[in-house]
Design an enzyme around this catalytic site. Structure first.
Site, PDB file in Angstrom:
ATOM      1  N   HIS A 202       5.312   6.346 -32.697  1.00  0.00           N
ATOM      2  CA  HIS A 202       4.309   5.749 -32.953  1.00  0.00           C
ATOM      3  C   HIS A 202       3.354   6.665 -33.665  1.00  0.00           C
ATOM      4  CE1 HIS A 202       5.465   2.844 -29.761  1.00  0.00           C
ATOM      5  NE2 HIS A 202       4.721   2.119 -30.540  1.00  0.00           N
ATOM      6  N   ARG A 309      -1.808  -4.069 -32.351  1.00  0.00           N
ATOM      7  CA  ARG A 309      -1.173  -3.408 -31.350  1.00  0.00           C
ATOM      8  C   ARG A 309      -2.600  -2.964 -30.386  1.00  0.00           C
ATOM      9  NH1 ARG A 309       2.622  -1.207 -35.086  1.00  0.00           N
ATOM     10  NH2 ARG A 309       4.626  -1.090 -34.195  1.00  0.00           N
ATOM     11  N   ARG A 346      -1.061  -8.767 -29.252  1.00  0.00           N
ATOM     12  CA  ARG A 346      -0.252  -8.424 -28.482  1.00  0.00           C
ATOM     13  C   ARG A 346      -0.871  -7.951 -27.178  1.00  0.00           C
ATOM     14  NH1 ARG A 346       4.410  -4.044 -29.655  1.00  0.00           N
ATOM     15  NH2 ARG A 346       2.469  -2.710 -29.433  1.00  0.00           N
ATOM     16  N   GLU A 445      12.552  -7.458 -27.289  1.00  0.00           N
ATOM     17  CA  GLU A 445      12.683  -6.003 -27.613  1.00  0.00           C
ATOM     18  C   GLU A 445      13.714  -5.169 -26.495  1.00  0.00           C
ATOM     19  OE1 GLU A 445       8.989  -3.950 -28.293  1.00  0.00           O
ATOM     20  OE2 GLU A 445       8.157  -5.033 -26.533  1.00  0.00           O
ATOM     21  N   ASN A 468      12.004  -1.881 -33.186  1.00  0.00           N
ATOM     22  CA  ASN A 468      12.277  -0.418 -33.016  1.00  0.00           C
ATOM     23  C   ASN A 468      12.490  -0.222 -31.467  1.00  0.00           C
ATOM     24  OD1 ASN A 468      10.368  -0.455 -35.199  1.00  0.00           O
ATOM     25  ND2 ASN A 468       8.438  -0.286 -34.314  1.00  0.00           N
ATOM     26  N   ASP A 469      12.109  -1.262 -30.642  1.00  0.00           N
ATOM     27  CA  ASP A 469      12.425  -0.811 -29.220  1.00  0.00           C
ATOM     28  C   ASP A 469      13.953  -1.497 -28.907  1.00  0.00           C
ATOM     29  OD1 ASP A 469      10.702   0.680 -27.670  1.00  0.00           O
ATOM     30  OD2 ASP A 469       9.347  -0.943 -27.947  1.00  0.00           O
ATOM     31  N   ARG A 479      13.972   6.446 -29.591  1.00  0.00           N
ATOM     32  CA  ARG A 479      13.470   6.304 -30.771  1.00  0.00           C
ATOM     33  C   ARG A 479      12.626   7.451 -31.424  1.00  0.00           C
ATOM     34  NH1 ARG A 479       8.869   1.467 -30.060  1.00  0.00           N
ATOM     35  NH2 ARG A 479       7.703   2.132 -31.728  1.00  0.00           N
ATOM     36  N   CYS A 516       8.620  -7.932 -36.101  1.00  0.00           N
ATOM     37  CA  CYS A 516       7.412  -7.077 -36.531  1.00  0.00           C
ATOM     38  C   CYS A 516       7.870  -5.564 -36.250  1.00  0.00           C
ATOM     39  CB  CYS A 516       6.274  -7.401 -35.608  1.00  0.00           C
ATOM     40  SG  CYS A 516       6.521  -7.241 -33.711  1.00  0.00           S
TER      41      CYS A 516
HETATM   42  C1  PEP Z   1       8.786  -2.550 -31.545  1.00  0.00           C
HETATM   43  O1  PEP Z   1       9.090  -2.169 -30.549  1.00  0.00           O
HETATM   44  O2  PEP Z   1       9.430  -2.913 -32.790  1.00  0.00           O
HETATM   45  C2  PEP Z   1       7.100  -3.082 -31.920  1.00  0.00           C
HETATM   46  C3  PEP Z   1       6.769  -3.674 -32.748  1.00  0.00           C
HETATM   47  O3  PEP Z   1       6.391  -2.485 -30.911  1.00  0.00           O
HETATM   48  P1  PEP Z   1       6.151  -0.920 -30.578  1.00  0.00           P
HETATM   49  O4  PEP Z   1       6.527  -0.217 -32.009  1.00  0.00           O
HETATM   50  O5  PEP Z   1       4.559  -0.972 -30.578  1.00  0.00           O
HETATM   51  O6  PEP Z   1       6.642  -0.601 -29.680  1.00  0.00           O
HETATM   52 MG    MG Z   2       7.754  -2.367 -28.817  1.00  0.00          MG
END
Ligand code: PEP
Ligand code: MG
Length: 593
Positions: A202, A309, A346, A445, A468-469, A479, A516
């Site tokens: 993040h 977010r 979200r 995710e 990402n997740d 990650r 996203c």
């Molecule tokens: C993701 O997991 O791809 C996502 C957009 O959420 P975050 O990065 O906030 O976990």
């Molecule tokens: Mg996520």
């Protein structure tokens, strides 16, 4: 003879996780740690005031612990709050207090130092025993010891060493946290460098939002780098050049000039549609975290916000989560500015590597598998309902959608939907009529959700793939851990198949799928992402125009053929290379600088 020391240029190779070039001075971020405070002698006359300072620090810490215990009991139950009860009891131990009080007098040393020495003796003795209970108690004592030391000077900011008005700096950390990354709002920070981290941590996502370079994966950064040395951070190649020569500086200045030229070119396509060479249109929206980001969104030509977010707003003041009215005013303010475009909000996604839902929460052994995302909201339905109602009421001001993070179980989705219905009913009872049905979506995710995606598709109005997740949980690769970053493969066949399955389930049920995660804004992967057939891409505001230009140079039919082939392949590396090859062959040269 006096020979001036020549400082040599040193090049460190890491991994660039947010692009751009910065020229500034290295500055280590200071963590709050259990470290020996400075020792100084005090006079006999100062003994009483020093003892008072100590008692005051203890009082402050006890008040703080009472506050934390109360908040935790409200938020996460008695078990966690009991930890802080124990800390408080340790501080109320008269033996320890008396040892410090007499120590100050006997040794005529400053209170912080005597306190540290007394606690240190205990913890060392506890650690040497074979008793697990006492060993744990040592860790507890270090924890409260740190708290007490901080409370000797409660007004001192932990970032006092940074200067709001000083020279431009490069913030150096072992593992940059999101709360350290947002220091950029108050200090002249031009780049980040860290030992740990990855492109989807993040802190990296924030760096991209702030449009500053970030390099991770440089071992022993804090010991290698001398604070205040001048350096160049190249977030594209992942290089950090300490004490650069005049020649290196000139090379990088020229490179930056080219980048500025490319930026100017991109501005020209701001108002153009986002469509492929063969005329297929896609929605291109922005990911945001803060109110200030909205300006970037408006300037980028994005079609609304595909991911807000909300945790960055909800948890910015760690003591209180804003109530329904405060949330409404924040969300509605954003929706109004975005009109006629949509904002996708979200719900709270705390935990993982982001801020915890509760300040001072004891860290979890596996935070990404722990109390995060929708799990926190469903455990605190009072707070969750405030957020859901605020989002629903945003429909009175503009176009809004709502989505839930980290759905892994069917029951969670059912519970979320039921809560939304309850909230609608309660608003109705309060006389609030909503002008339209707010679309309800879920983040895709977690692999368990993908395996149930056809059923889930019948329950929501849209999907948003959190790549990402999804990559992290599918490949079992943290990650944010640079040690295993090479295994974090976006083009892994399993990931492509999961996205394919999700998009197809969406089509079957007549709902759109957006993406996203960071994969959506990665130009090397764009041919695959387009070919997989997602309807919307939501990327950081600074990437919008680059993605738009890249989309315009790709042919959808070619991308579909590419995916067809990729879905038969077994190794992610070859798939990635294939996509990258198509990307570099299609994009205009200036886009690749
Ligand atoms: C993701 O997991 O791809 C996502 C957009 O959420 P975050 O990065 O906030 O976990
Ligand atoms: Mg996520």
């Amino acid at each position: 003879m006096n020979v001036a020391k020549v400082v040599e240029e040193q090049v460190f190779q890491g991994q660039g996780v947010s692009p751009g070039i910065a020229f500034a001075y290295l500055r280590a971020v200071e963590d709050e740690t259990w470290e020996r405070p400075s020792l100084y002698r005090i006079s006999e006359q100062e003994v009483a005031s020093e003892q008072r300072r100590f008692k005051k620090a203890i009082e402050r810490t006890i008040t703080e612990l009472e506050q934390v215990t109360e908040e935790l009991a409200d938020f996460s139950g008695q078990e966690e709050s009991a930890i802080f009860e124990v800390h408080k009891l340790l501080l109320e131990d008269t033996k320890l207090i008396n040892q410090v009080i007499t120590g100050i007098e006997d040794r005529q040393q400053n209170a912080e130092y005597v306190f540290y020495a007394v606690v240190h003796n205990y913890t060392e003795a506890f650690k040497k025993t074979n008793d697990k209970f006492l060993q744990d108690k040592a860790a507890d004592m270090v924890d409260i010891g740190t708290r007490v030391l901080k409370n000797f000077t409660p007004d001192k900011s932990p970032h006092e060493h940074l200067d709001e008005e000083g020279d431009d700096i490069i913030l150096v950390a072992y593992d940059l946290t999101p709360s350290q990354a947002i220091l950029i709002q108050n200090y002249p920070i031009k780049a980040f460098v860290a030992e740990q981290g990855s492109g989807t941590s993040h802190a990296a996502i924030l760096a991209k939002t702030f449009d500053i370079p970030f390099v991770v994966g440089i071992d022993n950064v804090q010991t290698h780098f001398t604070s205040l040395s001048f350096a160049i951070v190249d977030g594209d190649s992942g290089k950090v050049i300490v004490n650069p020569t005049q020649e290196t500086i000139a090379t990088y200045k020229a490179l930056q000039k080219n980048k500025d030229k490319a930026r100017a070119k991109l501005q020209k396509i701001k108002d153009k549609k986002s469509q492929t060479k063969d005329g297929v249109e896609l929605v291109l929206s922005a990911n945001i975290e803060f109110e200030e980001d909205i300006e970037h969104v408006l300037n980028s030509g994005a079609q609304g916000v595909g991911l807000l977010r909300s945790e960055f707003f909800l948890l910015q003041n760690q003591r209180v989560i804003p109530n329904e009215e405060k949330q409404l005013s924040f969300y509605a303010g954003l929706a109004e500015q975005l009109t006629p475009e949509t904002i996708t909000i979200r719900t709270l996604d705390a935990g993982g590597d982001k801020l915890p839902a509760v300040a001072n929460l004891k860290s979890e052994a596996n935070p990404f598998l722990g109390w995060r995302g929708i799990r926190v909201s469903l455990d605190h339905q009072d707070l969750f309902k405030q957020q859901v109602k605020a989002i629903l009421r945003t429909s009175l001001t503009g176009r809004v959608k709502m989505m839930f993070p980290l759905i892994s179980h069917w029951e969670q989705l059912m519970d979320c939907k039921q809560i939304v219905e309850q909230c609608k009913q309660e608003l109705k009872n309060e006389g609030i009529e909503l002008p339209y049905e707010v679309p309800i979506g879920m983040m895709v995710e977690v692999p368990s959700a993908v395996m149930m995606i056809e059923e889930m598709a019948n329950e929501v109005d849209f999907f948003s793939i959190g790549s990402n997740d999804l990559i992290q949980y599918t490949t079992a690769v943290d990650r944010g851990n640079s040690k295993v970053a090479h295994l974090y493969q976006s083009a892994h066949p399993a990931i492509l198949r999961m996205i394919d399955k999700t998009v197809k389930a969406g089509i079957q049920s007549g709902i759109p799928t957006s993406m996203c995660g960071e994969m959506a804004g990665n130009l090397n992967l764009l041919p695959l992402v387009l070919g997989l057939g997602v309807d919307e891409l939501s990327v950081s505001p600074n990437t919008i125009l680059k993605v738009k230009a890249a989309i315009a140079s790709l042919d959808m039919q070619d991308c579909k053929n590419l995916v067809k082939q990729a879905l038969t392949m077994h190794d992610g590396t070859s798939i990635y290379e294939m996509s990258n090859k198509m990307a570099t062959a299609s994009y205009p040269k200036w886009l690749l600088v």
